[in-house]
Design a protein around this motif. Structure first.
Motif, PDB file in Angstrom:
ATOM      1  N   ALA A 255     -21.607  31.094 -15.786  1.00 23.18           N
ATOM      2  CA  ALA A 255     -20.896  29.997 -15.113  1.00 23.18           C
ATOM      3  C   ALA A 255     -21.743  29.317 -14.042  1.00 23.18           C
ATOM      4  CB  ALA A 255     -19.588  30.508 -14.504  1.00 23.18           C
ATOM      5  N   LYS A 256     -22.539  30.098 -13.314  1.00 26.97           N
ATOM      6  CA  LYS A 256     -23.355  29.485 -12.264  1.00 26.97           C
ATOM      7  C   LYS A 256     -24.781  29.212 -12.731  1.00 26.97           C
ATOM      8  CE  LYS A 256     -20.997  27.987  -9.668  1.00 26.97           C
ATOM      9  NZ  LYS A 256     -21.104  26.722  -8.922  1.00 26.97           N
TER      10      LYS A 256
ATOM     11  N   TYR B  50      -4.388  31.483 -13.117  1.00 33.13           N
ATOM     12  CA  TYR B  50      -4.596  32.809 -12.519  1.00 33.13           C
ATOM     13  C   TYR B  50      -3.366  33.263 -11.745  1.00 33.13           C
ATOM     14  CZ  TYR B  50      -9.035  31.591 -14.282  1.00 33.13           C
ATOM     15  OH  TYR B  50     -10.012  31.203 -15.158  1.00 33.13           O
TER      16      TYR B  50
ATOM     17  N   GLU C 177      -7.561  28.894 -20.819  1.00 29.69           N
ATOM     18  CA  GLU C 177      -7.231  29.691 -19.627  1.00 29.69           C
ATOM     19  C   GLU C 177      -5.797  30.220 -19.715  1.00 29.69           C
ATOM     20  OE1 GLU C 177     -10.261  27.636 -16.369  1.00 29.69           O
ATOM     21  OE2 GLU C 177      -8.218  26.886 -16.533  1.00 29.69           O
TER      22      GLU C 177
ATOM     23  N   GLU D 253      -3.044  37.383 -11.413  1.00 32.29           N
ATOM     24  CA  GLU D 253      -4.242  37.784 -10.670  1.00 32.29           C
ATOM     25  C   GLU D 253      -4.119  37.305  -9.215  1.00 32.29           C
ATOM     26  OE1 GLU D 253      -7.589  36.959 -13.136  1.00 32.29           O
ATOM     27  OE2 GLU D 253      -9.043  37.534 -11.593  1.00 32.29           O
TER      28      GLU D 253
ATOM     29  N   GLU E 186     -17.696  33.890 -20.539  1.00 33.49           N
ATOM     30  CA  GLU E 186     -17.924  32.708 -19.711  1.00 33.49           C
ATOM     31  C   GLU E 186     -18.566  31.630 -20.583  1.00 33.49           C
ATOM     32  OE1 GLU E 186     -20.298  33.538 -16.239  1.00 33.49           O
ATOM     33  OE2 GLU E 186     -19.362  35.469 -15.925  1.00 33.49           O
TER      34      GLU E 186
ATOM     35  N   ILE F  76     -25.462  27.557 -15.224  1.00 34.40           N
ATOM     36  CA  ILE F  76     -25.462  26.175 -15.718  1.00 34.40           C
ATOM     37  C   ILE F  76     -25.882  25.201 -14.619  1.00 34.40           C
ATOM     38  CG2 ILE F  76     -23.075  25.481 -15.169  1.00 34.40           C
ATOM     39  CD1 ILE F  76     -24.837  24.933 -18.553  1.00 34.40           C
TER      40      ILE F  76
ATOM     41  N   ALA G 186     -17.284  24.750 -16.321  1.00 38.50           N
ATOM     42  CA  ALA G 186     -17.362  26.181 -16.629  1.00 38.50           C
ATOM     43  C   ALA G 186     -15.948  26.664 -16.873  1.00 38.50           C
ATOM     44  CB  ALA G 186     -17.986  26.949 -15.465  1.00 38.50           C
ATOM     45  N   VAL G 187     -15.814  27.616 -17.752  1.00 36.63           N
ATOM     46  CA  VAL G 187     -14.489  28.154 -18.041  1.00 36.63           C
ATOM     47  C   VAL G 187     -14.611  29.626 -18.403  1.00 36.63           C
ATOM     48  CG1 VAL G 187     -14.555  27.437 -20.477  1.00 36.63           C
ATOM     49  CG2 VAL G 187     -12.354  27.780 -19.372  1.00 36.63           C
ATOM     50  N   LYS G 188     -13.629  30.391 -17.968  1.00 33.50           N
ATOM     51  CA  LYS G 188     -13.559  31.800 -18.326  1.00 33.50           C
ATOM     52  C   LYS G 188     -12.521  31.938 -19.427  1.00 33.50           C
ATOM     53  CE  LYS G 188     -12.709  36.334 -16.204  1.00 33.50           C
ATOM     54  NZ  LYS G 188     -11.379  36.669 -16.768  1.00 33.50           N
TER      55      LYS G 188
ATOM     56  N   CYS H 220      -6.588  24.193 -10.283  1.00 31.82           N
ATOM     57  CA  CYS H 220      -7.342  24.980 -11.253  1.00 31.82           C
ATOM     58  C   CYS H 220      -6.982  26.458 -11.186  1.00 31.82           C
ATOM     59  CB  CYS H 220      -8.837  24.808 -11.027  1.00 31.82           C
ATOM     60  SG  CYS H 220      -9.364  23.099 -11.202  1.00 31.82           S
ATOM     61  N   GLY H 221      -6.275  26.847 -10.123  1.00 34.04           N
ATOM     62  CA  GLY H 221      -5.897  28.245  -9.995  1.00 34.04           C
ATOM     63  C   GLY H 221      -4.580  28.582 -10.688  1.00 34.04           C
TER      64      GLY H 221
END
Lengths: 446, 446
Positions: free
Chosen positions: A400-401, A48, A165, A53, A337, A403, A330-332, A44-45
């Motif tokens: 995100a949190k 980024y 993303e 990042e 968010e 939820i 959750a997704v940015k 999932c990273g």
């Protein structure tokens, strides 16, 4: 000598299974065969790392084969399992480096072959500069392409989590972006009215968003130069395919491992398949959905980790149970968010609930605190039983949190009345005195 | 003509009751008597207005008496209720501006006289520059003192929520601060091992933290110059009393309104007191604690709003119920967030549970994401029943709202096993794949 455990796939599910089995029974022989060059990484990273990042894709690696070896787990990369023989309890394996094939015996087999990104049969799909994103190698290849080719234009095909993303990731490289989605909205799991806030954010960030459009093909010389969609030519020096992930079940299916109605491997709450001593976990397997009380296929890293751990404990003689999911994600997306848990209104109606939804907007902090941002909360509930069926949120902070409270309420099987009684935290920098969830719950009660 | 409702106190509980009663029954006559000069303000925002993060104290005002008047609610500030006569159903009121007294009749009475900050009988307590913080006038006076006197040194007496928030507020003015707490730790509701992280943050921010110390007195000429504690003289050009809030029950008690074992007004789940047509809500009243299944006194803005609303609906003929609290609180202390819900280990043991606690530390984001911060989670549970009894968290981000998941679990009456099964959200910028709550829950299960 201990029993021999073979794990197919060294992602989150496979390595969780191996590690948990090792901790549960130190006498087991455990070997993991992984087709790619890496095991145990935070997939999932990838966006980024591509964005920059995270400095290096390799930073996503949690543990190396050498580290697993010290735990007594043999993790063999570039090893592809070609066939499972459930009667002889063997697998046929190819070492992709030496091209050598061999047969290995197992007492327990864990199938964690993961998901497979869609590769639609489009003209030009094999041009250089066209990427899917599933493995470390994909992320490395995209980074290399960005660094060496410095593309100025890009097209993302697909408006799901990875597409969104990747939009943020590529935009950070100054790439002029087009995102093409076949459906009338991005994030199809979310109801259209909330997804429209994500669409607005994409447009605000300069993404050329094209909904309801189908890609006809990709054109270029050796490398991709453009994408053709609805007869239009869209310049693209990089293309990301973020469409149609499917469970990677070919190997399992050939061996007679039973699939469920979703097309993924059917498992019970102990991660057992239909075949004795054969377990499955992660993106290749179904998961029990607590709200609709049936199996779904919803590939997520959290579920992969949990299911892997359950499989690992059980094959080592334990009695662990995977209770199921409520479908929390959750997704940015750039500065936004978005998160959801449970069923969208559309899904709830399709599942036969007397579903309706309310929508409320309230602040992320007390109204007088600088920096407070509106959070839109949508609650889906059954008007007859008053049962909460799902929640969705969009906002610029605190989503995100938040939820997770909805996730807990869904697991508890609560009504909207139970939800409205929640004693949620309050301090001006973090929430208004009536948290957005309570504002929405109070609205739903009316 | 409609029935007449008198509300004593124009804070969160009183104005919530008035507003809800008005919406429920438009025929009611509603009058609110408020001793101070303001109604309907966000009292929890005072420290941030004093800090200067909010420009003006007046920005905390939600609605003015004029705005309430347009809703048909008469909100009279600077009106002190001197006496309640429950037999005649009257109150005796003094208009503090005109010094005039009068008697008003009620059909329903709502007592929301709030909490009363402690004013210990110390020598020098009445010196200029010594402040409690309860009303808008207090916040205004502190701001004025800061602006006009520019104190360079300050002492905060009391290490509860207000004391901690005021430390951050005064430090922002460049004041050299001492915080004196009688007990061996700050935030006595929290277990000492987590509170120690808050203490470390205070010290890191330059606060001279003195635990286990008693104040003997304050010295000065006309204005305060120093605080004497344990024989030492601590320079103080401003002193904040943040000690020993109590329920403001004098008026109620004199009228025969029954108090509970905590010393606050006893109420049922409809906010009824022992007297007919007399309701109570907010900081003056008890609240049902779901975990220990008995009434507690825990004055919080969220509870005040909810109880006020329930009282307002019921006196207007509705049938609302306040289900109780689980004791959720969050506080920001400089760069730290601390939050708790349910019982601390000390409290759980005192309540007779076979309580134990586990503590885990995990990241606020995926380990490879820049900016991730450790979150310490403590879970308190009953080792016999495995029931979750409480949770506490400290960290630099992602704490204040993460506690809500614990609040939901407590309301649901879950075991640590239920908690460990939660399907919590995951995305690298917001959480690791194993959320800190799940890490702690898995540890508790062992």
């Amino acid at each position: 000598m201990g029993r021999r455990v073979v794990v197919i796939g060294g992602g989150a599910a496979g390595m969780s299974a191996a590690a948990k089995a090792r901790r549960t029974d130190p006498t087991l022989e455990i070997v993991v065969y992984e087709r790619s060059g890496f095991v145990s990484y935070g997939a999932c990273g990838f966006p980024y790392a591509i964005k920059g990042e995270i400095a290096r894709v390799e930073d996503l690696i949690v543990r190396t084969p050498e580290q697993f070896a010290r735990q007594g787990i043999q993790a063999l990369v570039r090893h592809e399992v070609l066939e499972i023989d459930p009667d002889r309890q063997t697998v046929r394996v190819r070492d992709l480096r030496s091209e050598r094939e061999f047969v290995d015996h197992w007492d327990d087999l864990v199938v964690t072959t993961g998901g497979q990104p869609g590769r639609p049969p489009l003209p030009g799909i094999d041009l250089a500069g066209v990427f899917a994103l599933r493995q470390v190698e994909d992320a490395l290849a995209i980074k290399e392409w960005l660094n060496e080719q410095r593309p100025r234009s890009g097209v993302i095909i697909g408006g799901g989590y990875i597409g969104l993303e990747m939009a943020e990731a590529l935009a950070a490289h100054g790439i002029s972006l087009t995102l093409i989605e076949r459906l009338p909205q991005v994030l199809p799991a979310m109801d259209a009215d909330l997804a429209s806030q994500i669409e607005a954010e994409l447009i605000r960030q300069g993404v050329d968003l094209r909904l309801n459009q189908t890609v006809q093909g990709l054109v270029g010389d050796e490398r991709v130069r453009a994408v053709i969609a609805e007869g239009q030519t869209i310049p693209a020096e990089i293309v990301i395919l973020a469409v149609g992930v499917k469970p990677g079940v070919a190997l399992a299916q050939a061996a007679g491992i039973g699939l469920g109605p979703t097309g993924a491997i059917a498992v019970d709450d102990h991660q057992r398949t239909n075949l004795p001593q054969v377990w499955a976990a992660g993106d290749v397997a179904e998961a029990w959905h607590r709200v609709i009380q049936k199996p779904v296929w919803m590939p997520l890293g959290t579920t992969a980790n949990k299911q892997g751990r359950v499989a690992g404990e059980n094959l080592a003689g334990g009695d662990a149970r995977f209770g199921g999911i409520v479908g929390t994600v959750a997704v940015k997306v750039f500065a936004l968010e978005a998160a959801m848990s449970g069923l969208s209104l559309a899904r709830a109606q399709a599942e036969g609930f007397a579903a309706e939804a309310v929508q409320a907007t309230a602040g992320s902090r007390a109204h007088y605190m600088p920096g407070h941002q509106p959070i839109t909360v949508s609650l889906v509930f059954d008007r007859n039983t008053r049962r909460l069926l799902g929640g969705q949120m969009v906002g610029r902070e605190g989503v995100a949190k938040r939820i997770d409270t909805i996730a807990a309420a869904l697991q508890a099987g609560w009504t909207i009345d139970d939800l409205a009684e929640l004693d949620l935290s309050y301090a001006p920098p973090f929430a208004p005195v009536w948290d957005p969830i309570l504002v929405a719950a109070n609205l739903a009660r009316k």
